[in-house]
Write a protein that holds these residues in place. Structure first.
Motif, short mmCIF file in Angstrom:
data_model
loop_
_atom_site.label_atom_id
_atom_site.label_comp_id
_atom_site.label_asym_id
_atom_site.label_seq_id
_atom_site.Cartn_x
_atom_site.Cartn_y
_atom_site.Cartn_z
N GLY A 100 -21.87 -26.08 24.25
CA GLY A 100 -20.50 -26.56 24.26
C GLY A 100 -19.50 -25.41 24.21
N ILE A 101 -18.23 -25.73 24.46
CA ILE A 101 -17.19 -24.70 24.51
C ILE A 101 -16.06 -24.96 23.53
CG2 ILE A 101 -17.67 -24.12 26.92
CD1 ILE A 101 -15.25 -25.81 27.73
N TRP A 102 -16.13 -26.07 22.76
CA TRP A 102 -15.01 -26.40 21.88
C TRP A 102 -14.76 -25.33 20.83
CZ3 TRP A 102 -10.54 -28.01 21.18
CH2 TRP A 102 -10.02 -28.41 19.95
N ASP A 103 -15.78 -24.69 20.31
CA ASP A 103 -15.59 -23.64 19.31
C ASP A 103 -14.71 -22.52 19.86
OD1 ASP A 103 -17.08 -25.00 17.45
OD2 ASP A 103 -18.90 -23.83 17.73
N GLU A 104 -15.03 -22.06 21.08
CA GLU A 104 -14.25 -20.98 21.69
C GLU A 104 -12.85 -21.44 22.04
OE1 GLU A 104 -16.33 -19.43 25.01
OE2 GLU A 104 -18.11 -18.83 23.87
N VAL A 105 -12.74 -22.62 22.62
CA VAL A 105 -11.43 -23.14 23.03
C VAL A 105 -10.54 -23.33 21.81
CG1 VAL A 105 -10.24 -25.12 24.02
CG2 VAL A 105 -12.29 -24.22 25.13
N ARG A 106 -11.12 -23.85 20.74
CA ARG A 106 -10.35 -24.09 19.52
C ARG A 106 -9.76 -22.79 18.96
NH1 ARG A 106 -14.16 -25.94 17.09
NH2 ARG A 106 -14.66 -24.35 15.53
N GLU A 107 -10.57 -21.73 18.96
CA GLU A 107 -10.09 -20.45 18.45
C GLU A 107 -8.99 -19.89 19.34
OE1 GLU A 107 -9.51 -17.02 16.24
OE2 GLU A 107 -10.37 -18.98 15.74
N GLU A 108 -9.11 -20.06 20.65
CA GLU A 108 -8.06 -19.59 21.57
C GLU A 108 -6.76 -20.36 21.34
OE1 GLU A 108 -9.56 -19.82 25.50
OE2 GLU A 108 -11.09 -18.26 25.19
N ILE A 109 -6.86 -21.66 21.12
CA ILE A 109 -5.66 -22.46 20.84
C ILE A 109 -5.02 -21.98 19.53
CG2 ILE A 109 -4.81 -24.76 20.26
CD1 ILE A 109 -7.01 -25.91 22.04
N ARG A 110 -5.85 -21.72 18.53
CA ARG A 110 -5.33 -21.28 17.23
C ARG A 110 -4.58 -19.96 17.37
NH1 ARG A 110 -6.46 -18.37 12.57
NH2 ARG A 110 -8.10 -17.20 13.65
N PRO A 141 10.52 -29.60 13.45
CA PRO A 141 9.08 -29.36 13.34
C PRO A 141 8.27 -30.58 13.77
CG PRO A 141 10.22 -28.68 11.34
CD PRO A 141 11.20 -29.46 12.15
N THR A 142 7.19 -30.33 14.51
CA THR A 142 6.31 -31.40 14.99
C THR A 142 4.87 -31.08 14.62
OG1 THR A 142 7.77 -31.95 16.84
CG2 THR A 142 5.47 -32.64 17.01
N ASN A 143 4.18 -32.05 14.06
CA ASN A 143 2.77 -31.88 13.70
C ASN A 143 1.88 -32.27 14.86
OD1 ASN A 143 3.03 -31.02 10.89
ND2 ASN A 143 3.80 -33.09 10.51
N LEU A 144 0.82 -31.49 15.07
CA LEU A 144 -0.17 -31.76 16.12
C LEU A 144 -1.56 -31.66 15.51
CD1 LEU A 144 1.26 -29.48 18.97
CD2 LEU A 144 1.65 -31.94 18.67
N ARG A 145 -2.47 -32.47 16.04
CA ARG A 145 -3.88 -32.41 15.61
C ARG A 145 -4.75 -32.32 16.85
NH1 ARG A 145 -7.89 -36.47 13.88
NH2 ARG A 145 -6.32 -38.10 14.15
N PHE A 146 -5.46 -31.20 16.98
CA PHE A 146 -6.31 -30.95 18.14
C PHE A 146 -7.76 -31.31 17.79
CE2 PHE A 146 -2.69 -28.19 18.51
CZ PHE A 146 -2.41 -28.10 19.87
N VAL A 147 -8.38 -32.14 18.61
CA VAL A 147 -9.79 -32.47 18.42
C VAL A 147 -10.53 -32.18 19.72
CG1 VAL A 147 -9.22 -34.29 16.76
CG2 VAL A 147 -9.58 -34.89 19.16
N GLY A 148 -11.83 -31.91 19.60
CA GLY A 148 -12.63 -31.64 20.79
C GLY A 148 -14.01 -32.23 20.65
N VAL A 149 -14.56 -32.72 21.74
CA VAL A 149 -15.92 -33.27 21.77
C VAL A 149 -16.66 -32.66 22.95
CG1 VAL A 149 -17.34 -35.33 21.93
CG2 VAL A 149 -15.14 -35.43 20.73
N ASP A 150 -17.75 -31.97 22.66
CA ASP A 150 -18.59 -31.39 23.71
C ASP A 150 -19.59 -32.41 24.20
OD1 ASP A 150 -18.51 -28.38 21.87
OD2 ASP A 150 -17.71 -28.61 23.89
N GLY A 151 -19.70 -32.55 25.51
CA GLY A 151 -20.67 -33.45 26.12
C GLY A 151 -21.55 -32.68 27.08
N PRO A 152 -22.41 -33.35 27.82
CA PRO A 152 -23.28 -32.68 28.79
C PRO A 152 -22.48 -32.15 29.98
CG PRO A 152 -23.61 -35.06 28.87
CD PRO A 152 -22.71 -34.79 27.71
N ARG A 153 -22.19 -30.86 29.97
CA ARG A 153 -21.46 -30.16 31.03
C ARG A 153 -19.98 -30.53 31.07
NH1 ARG A 153 -23.76 -31.17 36.45
NH2 ARG A 153 -22.78 -29.20 37.04
N TRP A 154 -19.46 -31.03 29.96
CA TRP A 154 -18.02 -31.30 29.88
C TRP A 154 -17.55 -31.21 28.44
CZ3 TRP A 154 -17.45 -35.33 26.56
CH2 TRP A 154 -18.40 -36.36 26.56
#
Length: 223
Positions: A100-110, A141-154
């Protein structure tokens, strides 16, 4: 690394214990079954009515308004689900077969949020590691919550805004949409992190095109 779909602490997979006969003895065999989505198209066989946007199929929930921004060719640039004061922006991206790629994407967003002067904190939520952020907007100020789910090739990325950004328990129908989401990745090769194609259903695209032509014809012409 063997690809594994998981959410830390979320219990997305449940174990279905089945007994089989091996060498005359009963052996327990565990087969994972998905409790909820987002699902791959290969994992779904139900009669849930969904809005087909190509790579994403969104459950049709009466209380949820689906807002899309599309170009004249019907290619969707943005998908936002709205319920009351809450909103959920959805994106779906290509990922490698093996991990999956959510770990990397999440850090880049942060890091991007921090560079822009926003606050960003990683939290372990029901979808696994999430990002909770507060950004400055013209309305304050606006609050945001980012979530990610890794699937098979997506990978599906969701951004919650409104009261649900700080209180996930208020997600209601938006959570129902996310948990019933279906991804149709397709078989063609795509660069990692490339957005998967989203399109308006043909009948809606035709209607939008006809309305655009009508509006253009109604505009006064300069001579």
């Amino acid at each position: 690394m063997i690809f594994s779909r998981k959410r830390a602490g979320a219990g997305r997979h449940t174990r279905d214990e089945r007994a089989t006969e091996v060498g005359g003895q009963g052996v327990e065999e565990s087969t994972p079954a998905l409790e909820r989505g987002p699902y791959d198209v290969s994992e779904v066989n139900d009669d849930v009515q969904r809005l087909d946007l190509g790579s994403l199929r969104i459950p049709a929930i009466a209380e949820v308004e689906v807002r899309v921004q599309a170009d004249p060719q019907g290619v969707i640039q943005q998908v936002v689900l709205v319920h009351g004061e809450n909103a959920l922006q959805l994106g779906v991206f290509a990922a490698p077969r093996s991990e999956g790629i959510w770990d990397e994407v999440r850090e880049e967003i942060r890091q991007s949020l921090l560079r822009d002067g926003a606050t960003a904190q990683e939290v372990d939520g029901e979808y696994g590691p999430e990002l909770h952020a507060q950004v400055s907007t013209p309305d304050g100020p606006t609050n945001l919550r980012f979530v990610g789910v890794d699937g098979p090739r997506w990978m599906v990325r969701g951004v919650f805004q409104g009261p649900v950004a700080t209180d996930p328990a208020t997600a209601g129908p938006l959570a129902e949409c996310l948990d019933g989401l279906v991804v149709d990745r397709g078989q063609e090769a795509k660069p990692v992190r490339e957005p998967l194609p989203l399109r308006l259903p043909q009948e809606i695209a035709d209607q939008a095109g006809a309305e655009a032509e009508g509006a253009s014809a109604a505009e006064p012409r300069q001579v």
